[in-house]
Scaffold this motif. Structure first.
Motif, PDB file in Angstrom:
ATOM      1  N   UNK A 316       0.796  -1.226   0.000  1.00  0.00           N
ATOM      2  CA  UNK A 316       0.000   0.000   0.000  1.00  0.00           C
ATOM      3  C   UNK A 316       0.834   1.284   0.000  1.00  0.00           C
ATOM      4  N   UNK A 317       2.158   1.202  -0.030  1.00  0.00           N
ATOM      5  CA  UNK A 317       2.978   2.415   0.090  1.00  0.00           C
ATOM      6  C   UNK A 317       3.966   2.506  -1.071  1.00  0.00           C
ATOM      7  N   UNK A 318       3.531   2.995  -2.224  1.00  0.00           N
ATOM      8  CA  UNK A 318       4.447   3.084  -3.373  1.00  0.00           C
ATOM      9  C   UNK A 318       5.660   3.960  -3.112  1.00  0.00           C
ATOM     10  N   UNK A 319       5.527   4.988  -2.255  1.00  0.00           N
ATOM     11  CA  UNK A 319       6.662   5.872  -2.001  1.00  0.00           C
ATOM     12  C   UNK A 319       7.824   5.131  -1.352  1.00  0.00           C
ATOM     13  N   UNK A 320       7.538   4.030  -0.674  1.00  0.00           N
ATOM     14  CA  UNK A 320       8.629   3.290  -0.027  1.00  0.00           C
ATOM     15  C   UNK A 320       9.571   2.669  -1.049  1.00  0.00           C
ATOM     16  N   UNK A 321       9.112   2.518  -2.295  1.00  0.00           N
ATOM     17  CA  UNK A 321       9.960   1.934  -3.329  1.00  0.00           C
ATOM     18  C   UNK A 321      11.127   2.848  -3.684  1.00  0.00           C
ATOM     19  N   UNK A 322      11.044   4.124  -3.323  1.00  0.00           N
ATOM     20  CA  UNK A 322      12.134   5.063  -3.580  1.00  0.00           C
ATOM     21  C   UNK A 322      13.189   5.037  -2.472  1.00  0.00           C
ATOM     22  N   UNK A 323      12.979   4.254  -1.457  1.00  0.00           N
ATOM     23  CA  UNK A 323      13.888   4.232  -0.306  1.00  0.00           C
ATOM     24  C   UNK A 323      14.970   3.165  -0.501  1.00  0.00           C
ATOM     25  N   UNK A 324      16.244   3.565  -0.557  1.00  0.00           N
ATOM     26  CA  UNK A 324      17.308   2.569  -0.730  1.00  0.00           C
ATOM     27  C   UNK A 324      17.362   1.554   0.406  1.00  0.00           C
ATOM     28  N   UNK A 325      16.810   1.905   1.545  1.00  0.00           N
ATOM     29  CA  UNK A 325      16.838   0.967   2.674  1.00  0.00           C
ATOM     30  C   UNK A 325      15.687  -0.038   2.627  1.00  0.00           C
ATOM     31  N   UNK A 326      14.813   0.067   1.670  1.00  0.00           N
ATOM     32  CA  UNK A 326      13.716  -0.884   1.578  1.00  0.00           C
ATOM     33  C   UNK A 326      14.243  -2.235   1.122  1.00  0.00           C
ATOM     34  N   UNK A 327      13.668  -3.285   1.660  1.00  0.00           N
ATOM     35  CA  UNK A 327      14.072  -4.626   1.260  1.00  0.00           C
ATOM     36  C   UNK A 327      13.752  -4.876  -0.204  1.00  0.00           C
ATOM     37  N   UNK A 328      14.604  -5.668  -0.849  1.00  0.00           N
ATOM     38  CA  UNK A 328      14.346  -6.051  -2.236  1.00  0.00           C
ATOM     39  C   UNK A 328      13.270  -7.120  -2.355  1.00  0.00           C
ATOM     40  N   UNK A 329      12.845  -7.652  -1.241  1.00  0.00           N
ATOM     41  CA  UNK A 329      11.858  -8.729  -1.247  1.00  0.00           C
ATOM     42  C   UNK A 329      10.459  -8.109  -1.309  1.00  0.00           C
ATOM     43  N   UNK A 330       9.944  -7.975  -2.521  1.00  0.00           N
ATOM     44  CA  UNK A 330       8.612  -7.408  -2.723  1.00  0.00           C
ATOM     45  C   UNK A 330       7.833  -8.368  -3.612  1.00  0.00           C
ATOM     46  N   UNK A 331       6.504  -8.346  -3.551  1.00  0.00           N
ATOM     47  CA  UNK A 331       5.714  -9.235  -4.419  1.00  0.00           C
ATOM     48  C   UNK A 331       5.845  -8.832  -5.878  1.00  0.00           C
ATOM     49  N   UNK A 332       5.848  -9.820  -6.743  1.00  0.00           N
ATOM     50  CA  UNK A 332       5.911  -9.570  -8.190  1.00  0.00           C
ATOM     51  C   UNK A 332       4.502  -9.228  -8.671  1.00  0.00           C
ATOM     52  N   UNK A 333       4.321  -8.030  -9.169  1.00  0.00           N
ATOM     53  CA  UNK A 333       2.991  -7.607  -9.606  1.00  0.00           C
ATOM     54  C   UNK A 333       2.826  -7.709 -11.120  1.00  0.00           C
TER      55      UNK A 333
END
Length: 334
Positions: A316-333
């Motif tokens: 629910x938080x697309x802005x978090x995708x711009x954060x280098x500290x975000x985990x690379x483990x995200x669902x494949x959409x």
């Protein structure tokens, strides 16, 4: 014969009578009857009797006339811009890029406005190298050279438009150690190669705006599985690309690539010449707001929003995708 009541002295001409201005002696009336007064004389007598009032009246008329003129002049001034414009000579502007002066130029609207990438540095300015220090048998000069090679490879892989548009990978491949080039050139499939480099899909068009870049570079000295001294460098960056296309909400037209790469540079004294240079130890990435068909081929293009939601963008938080500290483990959409 005398009397106690003195005979009053007739008033002298030119001196006001004590009885007031309305009382006129009989001898004056008698004089007016005896002397025939002409029109000019009557006018002078009238002017003499009404001089003060006449001056006030004339002054009022002049003031009224002046106000009337000023008012009319102001009205003409206000109405003048609405008059029919008249043609006048003009010159044609010279050919070329132009700018028109303004009292206060408004800020230009950019494709990254409204997204976290608007605060990112543009292009290679976003890749900041840590200070080079001697560590684990590597001199400060060797550390600096290794970091510079990695930065150059990153600029080629993610920011060089000529490389991104070409089918030939060699501009990047030859920056690796000779013994590593076969792996980069032949073993990495198109999809896995996208973890390292950006290649545009046919028909994809980037805007002139430089990609926005944010991340960090970390290094340390260690030994690999064979006991070889290596400088291990981890790069963790978010790359935001602006593509041509409709922009309804902030972020439309912006493709995000977040990669984490682990590079190794062996100590030149521990390996033969073919092994000296850059090696890839590990890699991973995710992409967002992409065309899924192009992404399946390891290529980059902006996706077409469906019902206001960008493709390949997890909620629910697309802005978090711009954060280098975000985990690379995200669902494949896709």
């Amino acid at each position: 014969m005398s009397s106690d009541d003195p005979t009053p002295e007739p008033p002298r001409p030119g001196r006001p009578s004590g009885s007031g201005p309305e009382e006129i002696p009989d001898w004056v009336r008698q004089l007016e009857r005896e002397i025939r007064v002409g029109p000019a004389a009557r006018l002078r007598i009238w002017l003499g009797r009404h001089a003060r009032g006449l001056r006030l009246g004339v002054g009022a008329v002049l003031v009224l006339a002046l106000l009337t003129y000023v008012g009319a002049a102001g009205y003409r001034h206000v109405r003048r811009p609405a008059a029919q414009p008249r043609a006048y000579p003009t010159v044609s502007p010279p050919a070329g890029i132009q700018a028109t002066s303004a009292a206060s130029a408004p800020p230009a609207a950019g494709p990254f406005d409204g997204t976290p990438a608007a605060a990112f540095p543009a292009g290679a300015a976003g890749i900041t190298l840590p200070p080079a220090k001697a560590t684990g048998g590597f001199t400060a000069k060797q550390v600096s050279a290794a970091l510079t090679k990695i930065r150059t490879a990153m600029v080629t892989a993610r920011l060089d438009r000529a490389f991104m548009s070409a089918k030939d990978r060699e501009r990047l491949v030859r920056q690796f150690a000779p013994d590593e080039r076969h792996y980069v050139r032949e073993v990495l499939t198109d999809e896995s190669f996208a973890n390292v480099a950006t290649r545009l899909a046919p028909g994809a068009r980037l805007l002139p705006d430089e990609p926005r870049v944010k991340g960090r570079v970390t290094y340390r000295a260690t030994r690999d599985d064979q006991g070889v001294r290596v400088l291990r460098v981890t790069t963790n960056f978010v790359w935001a690309y602006a593509f041509h296309g409709p922009r309804v909400v902030p972020g439309d037209g912006v493709v995000i690539v977040h990669d984490t790469l682990v590079w190794e540079v062996p100590h030149p004294s521990d390996v033969r010449s073919g092994a000296r240079g850059l090696w890839l130890h590990d890699m991973g990435s995710y992409v967002a707001n992409v065309d899924c068909a192009a992404s399946d081929k390891g290529l980059l293009n902006v996706g077409t929003p469906r019902e206001g939601t960008a493709l390949a963008t997890p909620e629910p938080d697309p802005d978090s995708l711009y954060d280098p500290d975000r985990s690379l483990d995200i669902p494949d959409t896709c």
